[in-house]
Scaffold this motif. Structure first.
Motif, PDB file in Angstrom:
ATOM      1  N   ASN A   1       0.818  -1.218   0.000  1.00 40.62           N
ATOM      2  CA  ASN A   1       0.000   0.000   0.000  1.00 40.62           C
ATOM      3  C   ASN A   1       0.849   1.264   0.000  1.00 40.62           C
ATOM      4  OD1 ASN A   1      -2.321  -1.500  -0.027  1.00 40.62           O
ATOM      5  ND2 ASN A   1      -2.659  -1.384   2.164  1.00 40.62           N
ATOM      6  N   SER A   2       2.073   1.176   0.516  1.00 34.01           N
ATOM      7  CA  SER A   2       2.924   2.369   0.561  1.00 34.01           C
ATOM      8  C   SER A   2       3.430   2.757  -0.827  1.00 34.01           C
ATOM      9  CB  SER A   2       4.107   2.152   1.501  1.00 34.01           C
ATOM     10  OG  SER A   2       5.003   1.211   0.948  1.00 34.01           O
ATOM     11  N   ILE A   3       3.341   1.838  -1.787  1.00 31.87           N
ATOM     12  CA  ILE A   3       3.739   2.162  -3.150  1.00 31.87           C
ATOM     13  C   ILE A   3       2.827   3.248  -3.697  1.00 31.87           C
ATOM     14  CG2 ILE A   3       3.914   1.262  -5.505  1.00 31.87           C
ATOM     15  CD1 ILE A   3       4.666  -1.440  -4.234  1.00 31.87           C
ATOM     16  N   SER A   4       1.535   3.130  -3.448  1.00 27.96           N
ATOM     17  CA  SER A   4       0.566   4.136  -3.880  1.00 27.96           C
ATOM     18  C   SER A   4      -0.679   3.983  -3.029  1.00 27.96           C
ATOM     19  CB  SER A   4       0.222   3.934  -5.353  1.00 27.96           C
ATOM     20  OG  SER A   4      -0.835   4.792  -5.719  1.00 27.96           O
ATOM     21  N   SER A   5      -1.272   5.124  -2.679  1.00 29.69           N
ATOM     22  CA  SER A   5      -2.503   5.067  -1.893  1.00 29.69           C
ATOM     23  C   SER A   5      -3.725   4.977  -2.797  1.00 29.69           C
ATOM     24  CB  SER A   5      -2.615   6.298  -0.991  1.00 29.69           C
ATOM     25  OG  SER A   5      -2.630   7.473  -1.794  1.00 29.69           O
ATOM     26  N   ALA A   6      -3.539   5.125  -4.111  1.00 30.34           N
ATOM     27  CA  ALA A   6      -4.662   5.056  -5.049  1.00 30.34           C
ATOM     28  C   ALA A   6      -5.065   3.601  -5.281  1.00 30.34           C
ATOM     29  CB  ALA A   6      -4.277   5.714  -6.371  1.00 30.34           C
TER      30      ALA A   6
ATOM     31  N   LEU B   1     -12.790  10.310  -5.747  1.00 29.45           N
ATOM     32  CA  LEU B   1     -12.906   9.378  -6.860  1.00 29.45           C
ATOM     33  C   LEU B   1     -12.576  10.130  -8.140  1.00 29.45           C
ATOM     34  CD1 LEU B   1     -13.713   6.501  -7.627  1.00 29.45           C
ATOM     35  CD2 LEU B   1     -16.018   7.336  -8.008  1.00 29.45           C
ATOM     36  N   GLN B   2     -11.630   9.591  -8.896  1.00 34.36           N
ATOM     37  CA  GLN B   2     -11.164  10.245 -10.109  1.00 34.36           C
ATOM     38  C   GLN B   2     -11.339   9.283 -11.274  1.00 34.36           C
ATOM     39  OE1 GLN B   2      -7.056  11.276  -9.856  1.00 34.36           O
ATOM     40  NE2 GLN B   2      -6.963  12.154 -11.902  1.00 34.36           N
ATOM     41  N   SER B   3     -11.832   9.804 -12.411  1.00 34.27           N
ATOM     42  CA  SER B   3     -12.014   8.979 -13.591  1.00 34.27           C
ATOM     43  C   SER B   3     -10.884   9.257 -14.580  1.00 34.27           C
ATOM     44  CB  SER B   3     -13.365   9.284 -14.238  1.00 34.27           C
ATOM     45  OG  SER B   3     -13.578   8.425 -15.320  1.00 34.27           O
ATOM     46  N   VAL B   4     -10.259   8.193 -15.056  1.00 33.77           N
ATOM     47  CA  VAL B   4      -9.174   8.309 -16.023  1.00 33.77           C
ATOM     48  C   VAL B   4      -9.601   7.541 -17.268  1.00 33.77           C
ATOM     49  CG1 VAL B   4      -6.757   7.794 -16.489  1.00 33.77           C
ATOM     50  CG2 VAL B   4      -7.476   8.401 -14.173  1.00 33.77           C
ATOM     51  N   THR B   5      -9.581   8.226 -18.420  1.00 34.54           N
ATOM     52  CA  THR B   5      -9.991   7.590 -19.681  1.00 34.54           C
ATOM     53  C   THR B   5      -8.839   7.663 -20.667  1.00 34.54           C
ATOM     54  OG1 THR B   5     -12.274   8.284 -19.307  1.00 34.54           O
ATOM     55  CG2 THR B   5     -11.709   7.596 -21.514  1.00 34.54           C
TER      56      THR B   5
ATOM     57  N   ARG C   1      -9.767   5.568  -6.790  1.00 33.19           N
ATOM     58  CA  ARG C   1     -10.038   6.246  -5.526  1.00 33.19           C
ATOM     59  C   ARG C   1      -8.707   6.531  -4.832  1.00 33.19           C
ATOM     60  NH1 ARG C   1     -14.204   7.478  -2.813  1.00 33.19           N
ATOM     61  NH2 ARG C   1     -15.640   6.080  -3.887  1.00 33.19           N
ATOM     62  N   ASP C   2      -8.451   7.814  -4.594  1.00 33.32           N
ATOM     63  CA  ASP C   2      -7.261   8.250  -3.867  1.00 33.32           C
ATOM     64  C   ASP C   2      -7.736   8.875  -2.565  1.00 33.32           C
ATOM     65  OD1 ASP C   2      -4.757   8.866  -3.099  1.00 33.32           O
ATOM     66  OD2 ASP C   2      -4.322  10.267  -4.709  1.00 33.32           O
ATOM     67  N   ASN C   3      -7.546   8.163  -1.460  1.00 37.57           N
ATOM     68  CA  ASN C   3      -8.114   8.521  -0.157  1.00 37.57           C
ATOM     69  C   ASN C   3      -9.629   8.561  -0.290  1.00 37.57           C
ATOM     70  OD1 ASN C   3      -5.576   8.612   1.038  1.00 37.57           O
ATOM     71  ND2 ASN C   3      -5.293  10.738   0.436  1.00 37.57           N
TER      72      ASN C   3
END
Length: 201
Positions: free
Chosen positions: A128-133, A171-175, A166-168
């Motif tokens: 999890n420490s690699i990325s929180s997303a 919610l972010q959408s990436v297309t 989801r980062d913390n």
């Protein structure tokens, strides 16, 4: 204390000499001491995995070379990571250690049983420490591009990939839209990332 031996019938009973009994006790103490040393070493290796003080060569035996000591620690740490990451049963762990002898396998198994959850928590924390997303959801569509401003006839398949990350709490959408080569590059990158994560387990 007298120790009885199996004797042929009619043979006269002779107690073992006191020296033999003391040698037997000494061997038991030596074996017990070795067993405690193996357990202590395994616990210290797990401590190192969990971010605490790892074992030091001087605390165990001066007869280890630096390379042998490093190889021993790396092997034990990898064994604990694999056993917990793969959720191996006790039988699988013992089978994997068949070349090491039953007393060594029992020491490893004792420590693994006692500290399995602690090792799992440490491995998850490291991952999890690699990325929180976190990837929450995804969707994909396959499209066929039939023309572009440069060519009137393309017929190129395109993949449209939407990722909900989801980062913390946000919610972010990436297309993204990719052709076949770009998709192969993405798949190769994800496979390489998965190998790294599996090595951390």
């Amino acid at each position: 204390m007298e120790v009885l031996l199996d004797m042929p019938s009619g043979a006269e009973y002779q107690p073992l000499p006191e020296l033999s009994t003391s040698i037997c006790r000494q061997r038991c103490r030596t074996q017990c001491s070795r067993s405690i040393g193996r357990l202590k070493l395994c616990h210290r290796v797990v401590d190192g995995l969990c971010g605490r003080e790892p074992p030091h060569r001087g605390d165990y035996s001066a007869s280890w070379s630096s390379d042998e000591w490093r190889e021993l620690l790396d092997s034990l740490a990898a064994l604990f990571r694999r056993a917990v990451g793969a959720d191996s049963s006790d039988e699988e762990v013992v089978a994997g250690l068949s070349h090491a002898g039953s007393s060594h396998a029992q020491s490893v198994l004792t420590v693994l049983t006692a500290r399995r959850q602690e090792i799992r928590d440490a491995l998850l924390g490291r991952s999890n420490s690699i990325s929180s997303a976190l990837l929450q959801d995804f969707d994909w569509q396959l499209k066929l591009a039939v023309s572009s401003d440069k060519s009137s006839s393309l017929h190129t398949p395109l993949l449209s990939l939407s990722l909900d990350v989801r980062d913390n709490t946000a919610l972010q959408s990436v297309t993204m839209e990719m052709n076949r080569e770009e998709l192969n590059t993405l798949v190769s990158s994800l496979e390489a990332a998965n190998k790294v994560v599996m090595q951390l387990k």
